[in-house]
Motif scaffolding. Structure first.
Motif, PDB file in Angstrom:
ATOM      1  N   MET A  27     -22.158 -19.206 -24.450  1.00 21.29           N
ATOM      2  CA  MET A  27     -22.876 -18.726 -25.633  1.00 21.29           C
ATOM      3  C   MET A  27     -21.912 -18.409 -26.767  1.00 21.29           C
ATOM      4  N   LEU A  28     -20.751 -17.894 -26.446  1.00 17.89           N
ATOM      5  CA  LEU A  28     -19.760 -17.630 -27.494  1.00 17.89           C
ATOM      6  C   LEU A  28     -19.182 -18.932 -28.016  1.00 17.89           C
ATOM      7  N   ARG A  29     -18.853 -19.822 -27.091  1.00 11.65           N
ATOM      8  CA  ARG A  29     -18.253 -21.089 -27.496  1.00 11.65           C
ATOM      9  C   ARG A  29     -19.242 -21.933 -28.281  1.00 11.65           C
ATOM     10  N   GLN A  30     -20.495 -21.931 -27.845  1.00 12.31           N
ATOM     11  CA  GLN A  30     -21.513 -22.708 -28.528  1.00 12.31           C
ATOM     12  C   GLN A  30     -21.620 -22.321 -29.993  1.00 12.31           C
ATOM     13  N   ASN A  31     -21.556 -21.053 -30.290  1.00 10.77           N
ATOM     14  CA  ASN A  31     -21.765 -20.607 -31.652  1.00 10.77           C
ATOM     15  C   ASN A  31     -20.597 -20.913 -32.577  1.00 10.77           C
ATOM     16  N   GLU A  32     -19.460 -21.352 -32.013  1.00  7.56           N
ATOM     17  CA  GLU A  32     -18.351 -21.749 -32.863  1.00  7.56           C
ATOM     18  C   GLU A  32     -18.705 -22.984 -33.694  1.00  7.56           C
ATOM     19  N   GLN A  33     -19.773 -23.675 -33.286  1.00  9.25           N
ATOM     20  CA  GLN A  33     -20.206 -24.851 -34.044  1.00  9.25           C
ATOM     21  C   GLN A  33     -21.036 -24.446 -35.261  1.00  9.25           C
ATOM     22  N   HIS A  34     -21.397 -23.191 -35.357  1.00 14.18           N
ATOM     23  CA  HIS A  34     -22.160 -22.691 -36.494  1.00 14.18           C
ATOM     24  C   HIS A  34     -21.260 -21.851 -37.383  1.00 14.18           C
TER      25      HIS A  34
END
Length: 748
Positions: A27-34
């Motif tokens: 979830m933390l890594r995913q949001n690096e795309q935003h």
């Protein structure tokens, strides 16, 4: 968005901990795309007093069986600035019966809640069902990992389908070459079968071992690797009994060169090397009751050729050619399926391709993205406005329940009635009142906590009661320390308290011997019920009869006796009632709450509106004169409180506070008005310093309770009456506390 996670967590060796760690990172890594940045922290569950060296994201720990830790954790969460909470639920990781300790935390949570369910039972116990339903009520969204789970939640637990989100178990996005992995483990010339995960009887590994002799006849290069430690719970209760059984089975079948046990909890990198190195992955679980399997998800995720018994998750995940099924505990079926698959390498390739195609959609980055989207929607669209919550017990300030002082006061005759400070005063001997209260208390403690010391004490108090009964069914009250009778017939109050304890025993007997003894004494006393004159003696007797009738509702003659006694109380009420004075006497004296309490108990059995209304009106009158400024002010025994006179403030006694606690507890059951739980808890706090003198009567050193308030302050003697009043009240608070969080459970 700031996210808090409640679950087990590495380095604790637990599948849910591994799941949570992957979810946290994805979830933390995913949001690096935003453009925005997610952040979060973990509230970790410890087990069996063990501690772990957690990574920095773990900010709070909860000891599984310590209720106060859950309350401290929720205070931290509410002040942390977190936007949403994600709870991983599995019954075995939370304390209390059926994991009930998690409920008070969730009730106090002031941010939206997402719950991931790892176990959903098809045939839950009453408590398991009630706890899970309560959790589902509090959750904004419930995440499950299979369609079968949705079916169970909607049909068994009455969860609205729109509240459920299906997000399949994530798989680490880790890739290795099968050839290089085999070479690293020196398995190049082997046909590798693999099972991994915690080891226990339900895993059915013996099914695979029994199938191997037929397989190795044709394929002597087959090797079966069992990768995983014995489950910690199994290890605590049964040791390595199952693993030893498997080792003996291997030896008896002469498979020492074909079965390898790797007793390790390895990291995901090495685990995935083994998964890529295997030719066929097997999950041989023994029954269908497995709604989610992380090990199976991992195997499919890496594109393994999978064989499995048809438990719920496997039947769903391996459909459409993603794997093959064999029957539960059927080694012959497995041997045939294995041989057929080894005979047809092209079939293995088909299974692997189908699994790999599916696995690409359930990697943790993609699973994390789904959780992020769900959390963002809840925070944006569904964040509830914090409602004013009912006041409820705060167990952070409750001392641990302890029988230490009761043990000190009790010898093989009974409980000593008085004490000098915390030391038994042998000069005063014993009394029936206190031994009856003691029997009631230990029966409550055993019923609620399964406290074995309470069970050991109960025959001492019961035998005292039996010894003190006269031939006509009445009771003596006082006995000297050298066992000489000090009276012929005791007070009607002591008679009534004894019937109360005996009635409770008949409704909650821990074994038949105690039941039969209690029944004999109870019915020997019964002819005296309707000759009672003291209204408190009558009230106590009525409560005992009510407990008896709960387990014997068809006893019409006893029901009629109850009705007659209730009518006596109502007659007293009618004769003494006047404008502004809704009471049974022309004064408020001692043990006042027992009178409305008896009518509240009776109301549920008699279904008489007049009984109910008299109970409510008299209770409200007592409340008006004793609960003020949000604390209990007991009517003092110096002069009591006469109609049109002034109430006495001092000589406040614990039995009066206990009566108030019990009265409000029963009022809640009759009315279902949660305000009575607030009043119950407020009354209990009288023992702990929320009183007129702002001094605690409970002694944290001796674990006893002081005898009351006098003008000079606290009476520091800690006799049986006061200490038992405290303990009965404490047990009632715990019972009410559980009731508050499981409102659909009926606790006696």
């Amino acid at each position: 968005m700031k996210i808090t996670y409640i679950a087990t967590y590495p380095p604790r060796e637990c599948g849910i901990g591994t799941f949570t760690n992957n979810l946290f990172k994805s979830m933390l890594r995913q949001n690096e795309q935003h453009e925005q940045t997610n952040e979060g922290f973990v509230v970790a569950l410890n087990d069996n007093e063990l501690t772990y060296k957690y990574p920095e994201e773990v900010k709070v720990t909860i000891r599984q069986d310590h209720q106060e830790d859950y309350l401290k954790a929720v205070k931290y969460i509410n002040l942390s600035g977190a936007d949403v909470c994600i709870l991983q639920h599995e019954f075995g990781i939370f304390g209390g019966q059926s994991g009930v300790y998690i409920l008070p935390l969730l009730h106090r949570l002031e941010i939206p809640l997402i719950v991931t369910l790892h176990t959903i039972l098809k045939t839950p116990s009453y408590n398991e069902k009630a706890v899970l339903k309560e959790i589902c009520k509090m959750a904004c969204k419930i995440v499950v990992m299979s369609h079968k789970a949705i079916e169970f939640l909607t049909t068994i637990y009455d969860v609205p389908k729109e509240k459920i989100a299906l997000i399949e178990h994530g798989v680490p996005d880790i890739h290795f070459s099968p050839e290089k992995s085999k070479k690293e483990f020196k398995l190049e010339k082997k046909k590798v079968l693999l099972t991994f995960g915690f080891i226990g009887r339900s895993k059915g590994i013996e099914t695979v071992i029994k199938a191997l002799p037929e397989v190795v006849k044709k394929y002597p290069e087959v090797i079966y690797i069992v990768l995983g430690k014995t489950h910690p719970n199994v290890l605590r209760h049964s040791g390595e009994e199952y693993r030893i059984f498997l080792l003996r089975l291997v030896k008896n079948l002469h498979l020492e060169n074909h079965v390898v046990f790797l007793n390790e909890f390895i990291d995901e990198q090495d685990l995935f090397k083994y998964l890529y190195a295997c030719d066929i992955y097997i999950t041989p679980y023994l029954n269908e009751a497995q709604i989610t399997s992380g090990t199976l998800s991992y195997a499919v995720g890496v594109g393994a050729a999978v064989l499995s018994t048809p438990y719920w998750h496997a039947a769903e995940l391996l459909a459409h050619g993603r794997g093959k099924l064999f029957q539960f505990n059927d080694s012959d079926d497995l041997a045939n399926t294995l041989t057929e698959l080894l005979d047809k390498p092209e079939e293995q390739v088909k299974l692997k391709n189908k699994a790999a195609e599916y696995g690409r959609n359930i990697t943790w980055p993609k699973t994390g993205e789904k959780y992020v989207a769900l959390a963002e929607k809840i925070v944006k669209d569904e964040r509830p406005v914090p409602a004013k919550k009912e006041t409820e017990p705060d167990l952070l300030i409750l001392p641990p329940f302890s029988l230490a002082h009761i043990n000190r006061l009790t010898d093989d005759t009974g409980i000593i009635q008085h004490a000098k400070f915390g030391i038994p005063n042998l000069k005063e001997g014993y009394c029936l009142d206190d031994n009856s209260r003691a029997l009631l208390m230990v029966l409550m403690a055993y019923k609620q906590m399964k406290d074995m010391r309470a069970l050991e004490l109960s025959p001492i108090y019961l035998s005292y009661i039996h010894y003190m009964q006269n031939a006509d069914g009445t009771f003596r009250n006082f006995l000297s320390f050298n066992r000489n009778f000090l009276d012929e017939i005791g007070s009607e109050d002591s008679f009534g308290r004894t019937i109360w304890a005996l009635g409770y025993l008949l409704a909650n007997a821990p074994n038949d011997a105690y039941y039969q003894t209690g029944k004999l004494i109870f019915f020997n006393a019964a002819p005296n019920f309707e000759s009672l004159k003291s209204i408190r003696g009558i009230a106590n007797t009525m409560i005992g009869i009510c407990y008896y009738l709960r387990s014997n509702p068809s006893d019409d003659s006893m029901t009629e006796r109850l009705r007659n006694l209730a009518n006596v109380l109502i007659k007293h009420y009618t004769e003494n009632q006047s404008p502004g004075w809704n009471w049974f006497e022309s004064l408020l004296a001692y043990d006042n709450g027992i009178l409305p309490l008896a009518l509240l108990h009776s109301a549920k059995i008699l279904n008489d509106d007049k009984v109910t209304q008299t109970a409510i009106d008299s209770m409200n009158f007592l409340t008006q004169h004793t609960l003020k400024d949000n604390y209990l002010s007991v009517i003092g025994n110096e002069k009591w409180y006469k109609k049109e006179g002034e109430r006495s403030l001092f000589a406040q006694q614990p039995i009066d506070a206990m009566a108030m606690v019990l009265m409000y507890h029963e009022a809640y059951f009759v009315t279902k008005d949660k305000d009575f739980l607030n009043k119950l808890y407020t009354s209990f706090l009288w023992f702990l310093g929320e009183n007129d003198l702002r001094m605690s009567l409970y002694d944290f050193e001796t674990k006893g309770c002081c005898d009351g308030f006098e003008r000079y302050g606290v009476n520091r003697n800690q006799g049986a009456e006061s200490s038992l009043a405290y303990l009965i009240s404490h047990l009632t608070v715990l019972q009410a506390y559980e009731e508050f969080h499981k409102s659909d459970l009926r606790l006696v």
